[in-house]
Design an enzyme around this catalytic site. Sequence first.
Site, mmCIF file in Angstrom:
data_model
loop_
_atom_site.group_PDB
_atom_site.id
_atom_site.type_symbol
_atom_site.label_atom_id
_atom_site.label_comp_id
_atom_site.label_asym_id
_atom_site.label_seq_id
_atom_site.Cartn_x
_atom_site.Cartn_y
_atom_site.Cartn_z
ATOM 1 N N HIS A 103 -9.721 1.327 4.446
ATOM 2 C CA HIS A 103 -8.467 1.494 5.187
ATOM 3 C C HIS A 103 -8.729 2.435 6.365
ATOM 4 O O HIS A 103 -9.515 3.381 6.260
ATOM 5 C CB HIS A 103 -7.386 2.077 4.267
ATOM 6 C CG HIS A 103 -6.023 2.017 4.870
ATOM 7 N ND1 HIS A 103 -5.603 2.933 5.817
ATOM 8 C CD2 HIS A 103 -5.003 1.155 4.706
ATOM 9 C CE1 HIS A 103 -4.369 2.618 6.189
ATOM 10 N NE2 HIS A 103 -3.983 1.555 5.529
ATOM 11 N N SER A 123 2.790 -2.079 10.509
ATOM 12 C CA SER A 123 4.239 -2.024 10.754
ATOM 13 C C SER A 123 4.966 -3.327 10.445
ATOM 14 O O SER A 123 5.948 -3.662 11.100
ATOM 15 C CB SER A 123 4.528 -1.554 12.191
ATOM 16 O OG SER A 123 4.025 -0.250 12.374
ATOM 17 N N GLU A 128 -7.134 4.794 7.499
ATOM 18 C CA GLU A 128 -6.897 6.222 7.198
ATOM 19 C C GLU A 128 -8.099 6.822 6.473
ATOM 20 O O GLU A 128 -8.429 7.992 6.665
ATOM 21 C CB GLU A 128 -5.597 6.365 6.387
ATOM 22 C CG GLU A 128 -4.383 6.136 7.284
ATOM 23 C CD GLU A 128 -3.163 5.568 6.585
ATOM 24 O OE1 GLU A 128 -3.099 5.585 5.342
ATOM 25 O OE2 GLU A 128 -2.259 5.083 7.303
ATOM 26 N N GLU A 186 -6.056 -4.891 10.502
ATOM 27 C CA GLU A 186 -5.040 -3.858 10.687
ATOM 28 C C GLU A 186 -5.359 -3.063 11.954
ATOM 29 O O GLU A 186 -6.128 -2.092 11.905
ATOM 30 C CB GLU A 186 -5.039 -2.898 9.492
ATOM 31 C CG GLU A 186 -4.696 -3.547 8.180
ATOM 32 C CD GLU A 186 -4.036 -2.563 7.237
ATOM 33 O OE1 GLU A 186 -2.954 -2.867 6.745
ATOM 34 O OE2 GLU A 186 -4.584 -1.464 7.024
ATOM 35 N N GLY A 215 1.784 2.299 10.767
ATOM 36 C CA GLY A 215 2.741 3.400 10.630
ATOM 37 C C GLY A 215 3.388 3.823 11.933
ATOM 38 O O GLY A 215 4.009 4.882 12.007
ATOM 39 N N GLY A 228 2.477 -0.993 4.438
ATOM 40 C CA GLY A 228 2.620 0.413 4.061
ATOM 41 C C GLY A 228 4.078 0.788 3.943
ATOM 42 O O GLY A 228 4.725 0.592 2.914
ATOM 43 N N GLY A 229 4.640 1.311 5.029
ATOM 44 C CA GLY A 229 5.992 1.862 5.025
ATOM 45 C C GLY A 229 7.044 0.955 4.397
ATOM 46 O O GLY A 229 7.845 1.399 3.567
ATOM 47 N N ASN A 265 0.869 -1.181 0.000
ATOM 48 C CA ASN A 265 0.000 0.000 0.000
ATOM 49 C C ASN A 265 0.903 1.228 0.000
ATOM 50 O O ASN A 265 1.464 1.587 1.037
ATOM 51 C CB ASN A 265 -0.896 -0.023 1.249
ATOM 52 C CG ASN A 265 -1.729 1.241 1.361
ATOM 53 O OD1 ASN A 265 -1.825 2.016 0.402
ATOM 54 N ND2 ASN A 265 -2.331 1.469 2.521
ATOM 55 N N TRP A 266 1.013 1.837 -1.154
ATOM 56 C CA TRP A 266 1.918 2.981 -1.274
ATOM 57 C C TRP A 266 1.359 4.244 -0.617
ATOM 58 O O TRP A 266 2.067 5.239 -0.492
ATOM 59 C CB TRP A 266 2.191 3.276 -2.752
ATOM 60 C CG TRP A 266 3.112 2.318 -3.426
ATOM 61 C CD1 TRP A 266 3.814 1.295 -2.855
ATOM 62 C CD2 TRP A 266 3.451 2.302 -4.822
ATOM 63 N NE1 TRP A 266 4.556 0.644 -3.804
ATOM 64 C CE2 TRP A 266 4.361 1.241 -5.013
ATOM 65 C CE3 TRP A 266 3.075 3.082 -5.929
ATOM 66 C CZ2 TRP A 266 4.902 0.942 -6.274
ATOM 67 C CZ3 TRP A 266 3.602 2.779 -7.172
ATOM 68 C CH2 TRP A 266 4.511 1.720 -7.337
ATOM 69 N N LYS A 267 0.107 4.235 -0.273
ATOM 70 C CA LYS A 267 -0.552 5.430 0.275
ATOM 71 C C LYS A 267 -0.308 6.620 -0.658
ATOM 72 O O LYS A 267 -0.293 6.452 -1.876
ATOM 73 C CB LYS A 267 -0.059 5.706 1.695
ATOM 74 C CG LYS A 267 -0.149 4.469 2.587
ATOM 75 C CD LYS A 267 0.015 4.767 4.042
ATOM 76 C CE LYS A 267 0.075 3.470 4.815
ATOM 77 N NZ LYS A 267 -0.101 3.635 6.233
HETATM 78 C C1 PEP Z 1 -1.143 0.097 5.844
HETATM 79 O O1 PEP Z 1 -1.084 1.210 5.364
HETATM 80 O O2 PEP Z 1 -2.066 -0.658 5.515
HETATM 81 C C2 PEP Z 1 -0.099 -0.294 6.792
HETATM 82 C C3 PEP Z 1 -0.216 -1.451 7.395
HETATM 83 O O3 PEP Z 1 0.930 0.578 6.988
HETATM 84 P P1 PEP Z 1 2.307 0.284 7.765
HETATM 85 O O4 PEP Z 1 2.851 -1.008 7.211
HETATM 86 O O5 PEP Z 1 3.178 1.455 7.438
HETATM 87 O O6 PEP Z 1 1.980 0.170 9.209
#
Ligand code: PEP
Length: 261
Positions: A96, A216, A98, A170, A176, A237-238, A10-12
């Site tokens: 999501h 994470s 966010e 999640e 994040g 994500g990250g 997930n590049w956001k």
């Molecule tokens: C996400 O955006 O779905 C996510 C899990 O982010 P991160 O891996 O950065 O926690």
Amino acid sequence: MARRPMMAANWKMNKLIREAEEYVKELLPKISSAEGVDVAIFAPFTSLLEVVRATRETPVLAGAQNFYYEDSGAFTGEVSAPMIEDVGAGAVIVGHSERREIFGETDDVVARKAARAVSAGLLPIVCVGETKEERDAGSMWEKVSGQVRVVFERVDAGGIRGEEIVFAYEPVWAIGTGETATPEDAQDAIGRIRGLLGEIGGESFAEQVRILYGGSIKPGNVDDIIAKEDVDGGLVGGASLEAASFAELVNGAAPDSSGGG
Ligand code: PEP
């Protein structure tokens, strides 16, 4: 039949078109020997077409991070399921945290989006998860089960195959933040989600639905999480922003590697 693991990036709100192209170019050779794992990249709308182009003729699935459940009309700023299909993408993230927390998406909106994605033939990755306050208050399951149940007010579990929908557990406090759920906590929540899917759609439906963990994930912590029996991979994500680290995650999730669960 065993569920096929999935590792999803997930590049956001990251990456310009040129960066997306470079990323895919770097990623593909690094994951060329990863067998038995589905790989998806969820790109911003602006670079989605580039990701579709760069992954054409490869097993990598290009997806969007959001859409609106109506197909057309006066919805300024929104993108519909037919538009995502028109670009050539095959999947979409729905609900999501966010989107829920920053953009105010309600459970009902998430359910409508999940239903429209399924009916359009797009694979929805439906995200659910509790906040830190909810976990501390002992209401994790109340929150998560409610989020799952409401999806099936709009999606007919009896009318679809389990492969047509994916969930991602999640926990919001892990996204994040660098704080990851323990493998046991991830298995506990995901195992309970699978149990609930069994109540809703029957045992074989529940056995077919893939449920990912997100929060994470990075190469150093993923193996123990995805080794858990009900965890079918990760939404990342990250650690997906660099092709090298996402490739490590993909390779680790392949069933013939030591990490795949
Ligand atoms: C996400 O955006 O779905 C996510 C899990 O982010 P991160 O891996 O950065 O926690």
